[in-house]
Design a protein around this motif. Structure first.
Motif, PDB file in Angstrom:
ATOM      1  N   MET A   1       0.860  -1.178   0.000  1.00  0.00           N
ATOM      2  CA  MET A   1       0.000   0.000   0.000  1.00  0.00           C
ATOM      3  C   MET A   1       0.895   1.226   0.000  1.00  0.00           C
ATOM      4  SD  MET A   1      -3.078   1.506   0.310  1.00  0.00           S
ATOM      5  CE  MET A   1      -4.019   0.036   0.364  1.00  0.00           C
ATOM      6  N   LYS A   2       0.608   2.134  -0.888  1.00  0.00           N
ATOM      7  CA  LYS A   2       1.391   3.366  -1.032  1.00  0.00           C
ATOM      8  C   LYS A   2       0.953   4.398   0.024  1.00  0.00           C
ATOM      9  CE  LYS A   2       2.915   5.761  -5.137  1.00  0.00           C
ATOM     10  NZ  LYS A   2       2.510   6.158  -6.484  1.00  0.00           N
ATOM     11  N   CYS A   3       1.908   5.086   0.610  1.00  0.00           N
ATOM     12  CA  CYS A   3       1.620   6.109   1.614  1.00  0.00           C
ATOM     13  C   CYS A   3       0.949   7.311   0.928  1.00  0.00           C
ATOM     14  CB  CYS A   3       2.909   6.555   2.302  1.00  0.00           C
ATOM     15  SG  CYS A   3       2.661   7.937   3.452  1.00  0.00           S
ATOM     16  N   PRO A   4      -0.201   7.771   1.457  1.00  0.00           N
ATOM     17  CA  PRO A   4      -0.885   8.924   0.852  1.00  0.00           C
ATOM     18  C   PRO A   4      -0.170  10.248   1.128  1.00  0.00           C
ATOM     19  CG  PRO A   4      -2.089   8.183   2.776  1.00  0.00           C
ATOM     20  CD  PRO A   4      -0.975   7.202   2.558  1.00  0.00           C
ATOM     21  N   PHE A   5       0.760  10.258   2.074  1.00  0.00           N
ATOM     22  CA  PHE A   5       1.448  11.483   2.444  1.00  0.00           C
ATOM     23  C   PHE A   5       2.734  11.698   1.649  1.00  0.00           C
ATOM     24  CE2 PHE A   5      -0.876   9.997   6.220  1.00  0.00           C
ATOM     25  CZ  PHE A   5      -1.776  11.050   6.351  1.00  0.00           C
ATOM     26  N   CYS A   6       3.582  10.649   1.579  1.00  0.00           N
ATOM     27  CA  CYS A   6       4.879  10.809   0.912  1.00  0.00           C
ATOM     28  C   CYS A   6       5.028   9.950  -0.343  1.00  0.00           C
ATOM     29  CB  CYS A   6       6.027  10.504   1.879  1.00  0.00           C
ATOM     30  SG  CYS A   6       6.179   8.762   2.332  1.00  0.00           S
ATOM     31  N   GLY A   7       4.086   9.030  -0.566  1.00  0.00           N
ATOM     32  CA  GLY A   7       4.125   8.201  -1.764  1.00  0.00           C
ATOM     33  C   GLY A   7       5.039   6.996  -1.665  1.00  0.00           C
ATOM     34  N   HIS A   8       5.647   6.786  -0.526  1.00  0.00           N
ATOM     35  CA  HIS A   8       6.551   5.648  -0.328  1.00  0.00           C
ATOM     36  C   HIS A   8       5.746   4.344  -0.427  1.00  0.00           C
ATOM     37  CE1 HIS A   8       9.451   3.035   1.867  1.00  0.00           C
ATOM     38  NE2 HIS A   8      10.319   3.776   1.186  1.00  0.00           N
ATOM     39  N   GLY A   9       6.321   3.325  -1.022  1.00  0.00           N
ATOM     40  CA  GLY A   9       5.610   2.076  -1.275  1.00  0.00           C
ATOM     41  C   GLY A   9       5.624   1.076  -0.143  1.00  0.00           C
ATOM     42  N   ASP A  10       6.331   1.348   0.928  1.00  0.00           N
ATOM     43  CA  ASP A  10       6.448   0.387   2.028  1.00  0.00           C
ATOM     44  C   ASP A  10       5.672   0.881   3.245  1.00  0.00           C
ATOM     45  OD1 ASP A  10       7.236  -1.787   3.538  1.00  0.00           O
ATOM     46  OD2 ASP A  10       9.187  -0.914   4.072  1.00  0.00           O
ATOM     47  N   THR A  11       4.525   0.235   3.521  1.00  0.00           N
ATOM     48  CA  THR A  11       3.749   0.561   4.719  1.00  0.00           C
ATOM     49  C   THR A  11       3.518  -0.719   5.505  1.00  0.00           C
ATOM     50  OG1 THR A  11       1.636   0.296   3.573  1.00  0.00           O
ATOM     51  CG2 THR A  11       2.574   2.516   3.639  1.00  0.00           C
ATOM     52  N   GLN A  12       3.291  -0.565   6.799  1.00  0.00           N
ATOM     53  CA  GLN A  12       3.109  -1.708   7.676  1.00  0.00           C
ATOM     54  C   GLN A  12       1.749  -1.620   8.349  1.00  0.00           C
ATOM     55  OE1 GLN A  12       6.133  -1.893  10.662  1.00  0.00           O
ATOM     56  NE2 GLN A  12       5.317  -3.741  11.610  1.00  0.00           N
ATOM     57  N   VAL A  13       1.052  -2.756   8.445  1.00  0.00           N
ATOM     58  CA  VAL A  13      -0.223  -2.809   9.154  1.00  0.00           C
ATOM     59  C   VAL A  13       0.070  -2.806  10.653  1.00  0.00           C
ATOM     60  CG1 VAL A  13      -2.312  -4.157   9.597  1.00  0.00           C
ATOM     61  CG2 VAL A  13      -1.371  -4.039   7.282  1.00  0.00           C
ATOM     62  N   VAL A  14      -0.523  -1.819  11.352  1.00  0.00           N
ATOM     63  CA  VAL A  14      -0.312  -1.665  12.787  1.00  0.00           C
ATOM     64  C   VAL A  14      -1.462  -2.302  13.567  1.00  0.00           C
ATOM     65  CG1 VAL A  14       0.002   0.025  14.650  1.00  0.00           C
ATOM     66  CG2 VAL A  14       0.936   0.481  12.384  1.00  0.00           C
ATOM     67  N   GLU A  15      -2.683  -2.180  13.019  1.00  0.00           N
ATOM     68  CA  GLU A  15      -3.864  -2.679  13.713  1.00  0.00           C
ATOM     69  C   GLU A  15      -4.899  -3.098  12.680  1.00  0.00           C
ATOM     70  OE1 GLU A  15      -7.287  -0.959  16.776  1.00  0.00           O
ATOM     71  OE2 GLU A  15      -5.812   0.404  15.907  1.00  0.00           O
ATOM     72  N   THR A  16      -5.614  -4.189  12.944  1.00  0.00           N
ATOM     73  CA  THR A  16      -6.690  -4.671  12.067  1.00  0.00           C
ATOM     74  C   THR A  16      -7.935  -4.890  12.903  1.00  0.00           C
ATOM     75  OG1 THR A  16      -5.107  -5.781  10.612  1.00  0.00           O
ATOM     76  CG2 THR A  16      -7.394  -6.505  10.482  1.00  0.00           C
ATOM     77  N   ARG A  17      -9.062  -4.360  12.419  1.00  0.00           N
ATOM     78  CA  ARG A  17     -10.349  -4.545  13.112  1.00  0.00           C
ATOM     79  C   ARG A  17     -11.425  -4.891  12.106  1.00  0.00           C
ATOM     80  NH1 ARG A  17     -11.174   0.347  17.434  1.00  0.00           N
ATOM     81  NH2 ARG A  17      -9.354  -0.113  18.708  1.00  0.00           N
ATOM     82  N   MET A  18     -12.300  -5.800  12.500  1.00  0.00           N
ATOM     83  CA  MET A  18     -13.470  -6.154  11.696  1.00  0.00           C
ATOM     84  C   MET A  18     -14.594  -5.193  12.090  1.00  0.00           C
ATOM     85  SD  MET A  18     -14.799  -8.488   9.542  1.00  0.00           S
ATOM     86  CE  MET A  18     -13.912  -9.995   9.743  1.00  0.00           C
ATOM     87  N   ALA A  19     -15.350  -4.696  11.119  1.00  0.00           N
ATOM     88  CA  ALA A  19     -16.498  -3.836  11.415  1.00  0.00           C
ATOM     89  C   ALA A  19     -17.531  -4.636  12.204  1.00  0.00           C
ATOM     90  CB  ALA A  19     -17.107  -3.310  10.127  1.00  0.00           C
ATOM     91  N   GLU A  20     -18.362  -3.935  12.987  1.00  0.00           N
ATOM     92  CA  GLU A  20     -19.372  -4.607  13.807  1.00  0.00           C
ATOM     93  C   GLU A  20     -20.282  -5.497  12.984  1.00  0.00           C
ATOM     94  OE1 GLU A  20     -21.598  -2.088  16.403  1.00  0.00           O
ATOM     95  OE2 GLU A  20     -19.802  -1.062  17.117  1.00  0.00           O
ATOM     96  N   ASP A  21     -20.699  -5.008  11.816  1.00  0.00           N
ATOM     97  CA  ASP A  21     -21.603  -5.790  10.978  1.00  0.00           C
ATOM     98  C   ASP A  21     -20.868  -6.771  10.072  1.00  0.00           C
ATOM     99  OD1 ASP A  21     -20.481  -3.988   9.244  1.00  0.00           O
ATOM    100  OD2 ASP A  21     -22.356  -2.998   8.703  1.00  0.00           O
ATOM    101  N   GLY A  22     -19.541  -6.759  10.121  1.00  0.00           N
ATOM    102  CA  GLY A  22     -18.739  -7.698   9.339  1.00  0.00           C
ATOM    103  C   GLY A  22     -18.642  -7.379   7.863  1.00  0.00           C
ATOM    104  N   ASP A  23     -19.074  -6.184   7.464  1.00  0.00           N
ATOM    105  CA  ASP A  23     -19.080  -5.816   6.047  1.00  0.00           C
ATOM    106  C   ASP A  23     -17.718  -5.395   5.511  1.00  0.00           C
ATOM    107  OD1 ASP A  23     -21.730  -6.392   5.873  1.00  0.00           O
ATOM    108  OD2 ASP A  23     -22.431  -4.323   5.880  1.00  0.00           O
ATOM    109  N   PHE A  24     -16.823  -4.989   6.402  1.00  0.00           N
ATOM    110  CA  PHE A  24     -15.500  -4.554   5.942  1.00  0.00           C
ATOM    111  C   PHE A  24     -14.461  -4.736   7.046  1.00  0.00           C
ATOM    112  CE2 PHE A  24     -17.568  -0.751   7.598  1.00  0.00           C
ATOM    113  CZ  PHE A  24     -16.597  -0.205   8.418  1.00  0.00           C
ATOM    114  N   ILE A  25     -13.214  -4.647   6.647  1.00  0.00           N
ATOM    115  CA  ILE A  25     -12.087  -4.723   7.587  1.00  0.00           C
ATOM    116  C   ILE A  25     -11.386  -3.369   7.573  1.00  0.00           C
ATOM    117  CG2 ILE A  25      -9.856  -5.795   8.075  1.00  0.00           C
ATOM    118  CD1 ILE A  25     -10.932  -8.323   6.715  1.00  0.00           C
ATOM    119  N   ARG A  26     -11.131  -2.838   8.762  1.00  0.00           N
ATOM    120  CA  ARG A  26     -10.441  -1.552   8.915  1.00  0.00           C
ATOM    121  C   ARG A  26      -9.000  -1.832   9.321  1.00  0.00           C
ATOM    122  NH1 ARG A  26      -9.244   1.456  13.408  1.00  0.00           N
ATOM    123  NH2 ARG A  26      -9.187   3.699  13.137  1.00  0.00           N
ATOM    124  N   ARG A  27      -8.057  -1.244   8.600  1.00  0.00           N
ATOM    125  CA  ARG A  27      -6.643  -1.440   8.933  1.00  0.00           C
ATOM    126  C   ARG A  27      -5.969  -0.084   9.156  1.00  0.00           C
ATOM    127  NH1 ARG A  27      -5.676  -6.826   7.859  1.00  0.00           N
ATOM    128  NH2 ARG A  27      -6.700  -7.691   6.033  1.00  0.00           N
TER     129      ARG A  27
END
Length: 149
Positions: A1-27
């Protein structure tokens, strides 16, 4: 995933959460270069069939239009938002299960009428009067007689 601030191509997932209704995943992600954090959402990509209008035009399926039709027919009727959402979900499930690339708008209209008939008879007659372009009282009478059977 590309950084929206600097455009760097290396990002790390810090936290993952499932939405309450299970329709999407928030990272929550963090850029390896500028160390800024940002949020991404993952949703399933579902393709509904294109809707073929009476005049032959093809348009994208829009859930909002389907909801608007239900809300208009059910205006000032004792039907909950959850019941409306359930009806829309059943229609969408049928559209996906058909496995077709195009569907006539008339077929969607019939699915809406079937769901309205289960939810509220008055809303069913309202929708039918517009959908079938009633011209006189006899058209209304025939639909009311149909409901009484």
């Amino acid at each position: 995933m590309k950084c929206p601030f600097c455009g760097h191509g290396d990002t790390q997932v810090v936290e993952t959460r499932m939405a309450e209704d299970g329709d999407f995943i928030r990272r929550r992600r963090q850029c390896a270069s500028c160390e800024k954090r940002f949020t991404t959402y993952e949703r399933p990509d579902v393709t509904f069939p294109a809707v073929v209008k009476k005049d032959g035009r093809r348009i994208e399926y829009e859930r909002a239009k389907l909801l608007a039709s239900f809300n208009l027919a059910l205006r000032k009727r004792p039907v909950s938002t959850e019941q409306i959402d359930g009806a829309v979900e059943r229609i969408e499930e049928k559209l996906l299960n058909l496995g077709v690339r195009e569907i006539p708008s008339s077929r969607i209209g019939e699915l809406v009428m079937r769901e309205l008939k289960k939810l509220d008879k008055v809303a069913y007659v309202r929708f039918a009067s517009v959908y079938r372009s009633f011209e006189d009282v006899d058209d209304f009478k025939s639909v009311v007689d149909e409901i009484r059977r």
